[in-house]
Design a protein around this motif. Sequence first.
Motif, PDB file in Angstrom:
ATOM      1  N   LYS A   1       2.491  -4.112 -10.606  1.00 57.38           N
ATOM      2  CA  LYS A   1       2.144  -4.878  -9.421  1.00 57.38           C
ATOM      3  C   LYS A   1       3.236  -5.886  -9.047  1.00 57.38           C
ATOM      4  O   LYS A   1       3.544  -6.067  -7.868  1.00 57.38           O
ATOM      5  CB  LYS A   1       0.804  -5.590  -9.638  1.00 57.38           C
TER       6      LYS A   1
ATOM      7  N   ILE B   1      -2.873   7.972   1.947  1.00 60.88           N
ATOM      8  CA  ILE B   1      -3.612   7.032   1.107  1.00 60.88           C
ATOM      9  C   ILE B   1      -4.729   7.727   0.333  1.00 60.88           C
ATOM     10  O   ILE B   1      -4.894   7.543  -0.847  1.00 60.88           O
ATOM     11  CB  ILE B   1      -4.192   5.883   1.950  1.00 60.88           C
TER      12      ILE B   1
ATOM     13  N   ARG C   1       2.276   2.057  -3.525  1.00 65.64           N
ATOM     14  CA  ARG C   1       1.334   2.262  -4.625  1.00 65.64           C
ATOM     15  C   ARG C   1       1.697   3.434  -5.506  1.00 65.64           C
ATOM     16  O   ARG C   1       1.597   3.370  -6.720  1.00 65.64           O
ATOM     17  CB  ARG C   1      -0.059   2.506  -4.054  1.00 65.64           C
ATOM     18  N   ARG C   2       2.109   4.520  -4.836  1.00 66.34           N
ATOM     19  CA  ARG C   2       2.405   5.721  -5.589  1.00 66.34           C
ATOM     20  C   ARG C   2       3.697   5.588  -6.395  1.00 66.34           C
ATOM     21  O   ARG C   2       3.779   6.004  -7.537  1.00 66.34           O
ATOM     22  CB  ARG C   2       2.522   6.900  -4.634  1.00 66.34           C
TER      23      ARG C   2
ATOM     24  N   LEU D   1       0.834  -1.205   0.000  1.00 65.54           N
ATOM     25  CA  LEU D   1       0.000   0.000   0.000  1.00 65.54           C
ATOM     26  C   LEU D   1       0.874   1.264   0.000  1.00 65.54           C
ATOM     27  O   LEU D   1       0.568   2.238  -0.685  1.00 65.54           O
ATOM     28  CB  LEU D   1      -0.900  -0.023   1.233  1.00 65.54           C
TER      29      LEU D   1
ATOM     30  N   ASP E   1      -4.708   9.133  -8.404  1.00 63.82           N
ATOM     31  CA  ASP E   1      -4.926   8.049  -9.357  1.00 63.82           C
ATOM     32  C   ASP E   1      -6.064   8.373 -10.310  1.00 63.82           C
ATOM     33  O   ASP E   1      -6.031   8.059 -11.476  1.00 63.82           O
ATOM     34  CB  ASP E   1      -5.295   6.767  -8.614  1.00 63.82           C
TER      35      ASP E   1
ATOM     36  N   GLU F   1      -3.435   9.647  -2.584  1.00 63.92           N
ATOM     37  CA  GLU F   1      -3.026   8.800  -3.699  1.00 63.92           C
ATOM     38  C   GLU F   1      -4.229   8.401  -4.540  1.00 63.92           C
ATOM     39  O   GLU F   1      -4.183   8.402  -5.763  1.00 63.92           O
ATOM     40  CB  GLU F   1      -2.323   7.558  -3.141  1.00 63.92           C
TER      41      GLU F   1
ATOM     42  N   ARG G   1       4.534   1.402 -10.031  1.00 66.97           N
ATOM     43  CA  ARG G   1       3.285   1.201 -10.768  1.00 66.97           C
ATOM     44  C   ARG G   1       2.968  -0.269 -11.024  1.00 66.97           C
ATOM     45  O   ARG G   1       1.843  -0.702 -10.874  1.00 66.97           O
ATOM     46  CB  ARG G   1       3.344   1.952 -12.109  1.00 66.97           C
TER      47      ARG G   1
ATOM     48  N   ARG H   1      -0.508   8.252   6.075  1.00 73.06           N
ATOM     49  CA  ARG H   1       0.214   7.525   5.029  1.00 73.06           C
ATOM     50  C   ARG H   1      -0.141   8.044   3.647  1.00 73.06           C
ATOM     51  O   ARG H   1       0.288   7.479   2.641  1.00 73.06           O
ATOM     52  CB  ARG H   1      -0.070   6.022   5.157  1.00 73.06           C
TER      53      ARG H   1
END
Lengths: 234, 220
Positions: free
Chosen positions: A108, B197, A102-103, A99, B204, B200, A106, B195
């Motif tokens: 997986k 989240i 994620r940024r 998590l 996205d 993000e 990219r 964090r």
Amino acid sequence: MIEFKDAAVVAPDTGVPILHPTSLVLDEQRITIIGANGSGKSTLARLINGLALPVEGQVLVDGLDTRKYGSRVRRKVGFLFTDPSQQLIMPTALEDVMLSLRRSVRSKDERVKAALAALEDIGLGNKGDVSVNALSGGQRQLLALAGVLTATPTIVVADEPTTLLDLRWKAHVGALLHALPIQLVEVTHDLEAATRAQRTLVVDDGAVVFDGNPDDAVAHYRDLMYRKTVGTSA
Amino acid sequence: MIVLGTYRAGSSPLHRLPALAKVLGLIAWGIVTMIFTDPVTSLGIAAAAVLLLISVLPPLWPTVKGMAFIVIVAALAAAYQVYRGDFTMGIDIAADLVGLFSVSIAVTTSTPMGELLDLAAAAFRPFRKVIPPAIPGLMFAIMIRAIPEVATIMRQSRDAAKARGVQRSPQALMIPTATRTVGFALDLGAALHARGIGDEATEDAVPARRTRLPKPKPTQ
């Protein structure tokens, strides 16, 4: 560099001051904050990454106002909570570290690889698929730290990261934190750990009452607490 | 500790099927079960379902306990139909319940939670303009994460009530459980915030919009 400019916080419903206007420039690599329960040290720590916002004045991280640039500040400032259960968001260790990636990553597959490497580094290499709830308190704090570090912050703020841990984990997590090559601001009740810093702040009744050498700060704090409890100096 | 999901690693045919096929199969199985109402076919389908469940080798005790529960429910439902004088309907309902329950356990036993979550997140993809693609997966993950946490809070509240001699009082269990669950949610919110989240997820969403619309608006 962290800068407080007359930053003050009051309780939202009662207006009781939690932190009186405080001005500080924090640029040492290792800074510890000590103080009694409810003294305002957690609020001080939370101001740094914008989890708490000042009602007056401002807090700047590398020149960025935490009020205006909250998400950019949080990308620079990693935050470690007292209770790692609070910090861990995903059901398993691997997913939780992923998590944080994620940024930055990219693909997986790459993310899985990077997360596994991060778990390996912190000593949880074999815990990737384990439910977060099945880890011990110390392992959870390690996992929380791994999650913070994989987001590559330049500052880590830790709010009593070892308070819930046993002696062995306390030493382990403490050592890991102090080995970090980035700036660390640690709120702690562990006075021994508090002296492993270049600068220590003592917070009492919503104000920084001592700021300077760690050994002197701890002496000041002990004196303060003894005076409050028995009315005489230690 | 509560074990999340009933997934058991294995190599049965069902284990090797992709998650999507299994979920679609489960839906199809449900429809077929509903269509056939004659008792012989219904019993046949239910027997096939139980065999399918056995094929994935589910954990013995939890499965037996779960099945015992559903068998009791099925027996009660069937008894009611028989009492009303509809013997074939009774058999049909009981067989359908047992069969569907078996197939769903077979699917959850043979599919890792992560794959099911990915599938659930993918199901939201048509709505990505409204819901950022990172959100549904996160939503399900947080749900899964919260279940054992709430169970822990409940157990601690019960222990606290017991320790103070008020174990009979439902308030002594429910009030702290409710308030502490809200507290956990607030803490989790702070963690998401810390964090980055939420940030993000919104970031996205922006590129997803840009690639889909021929003329993106210059500002949001």
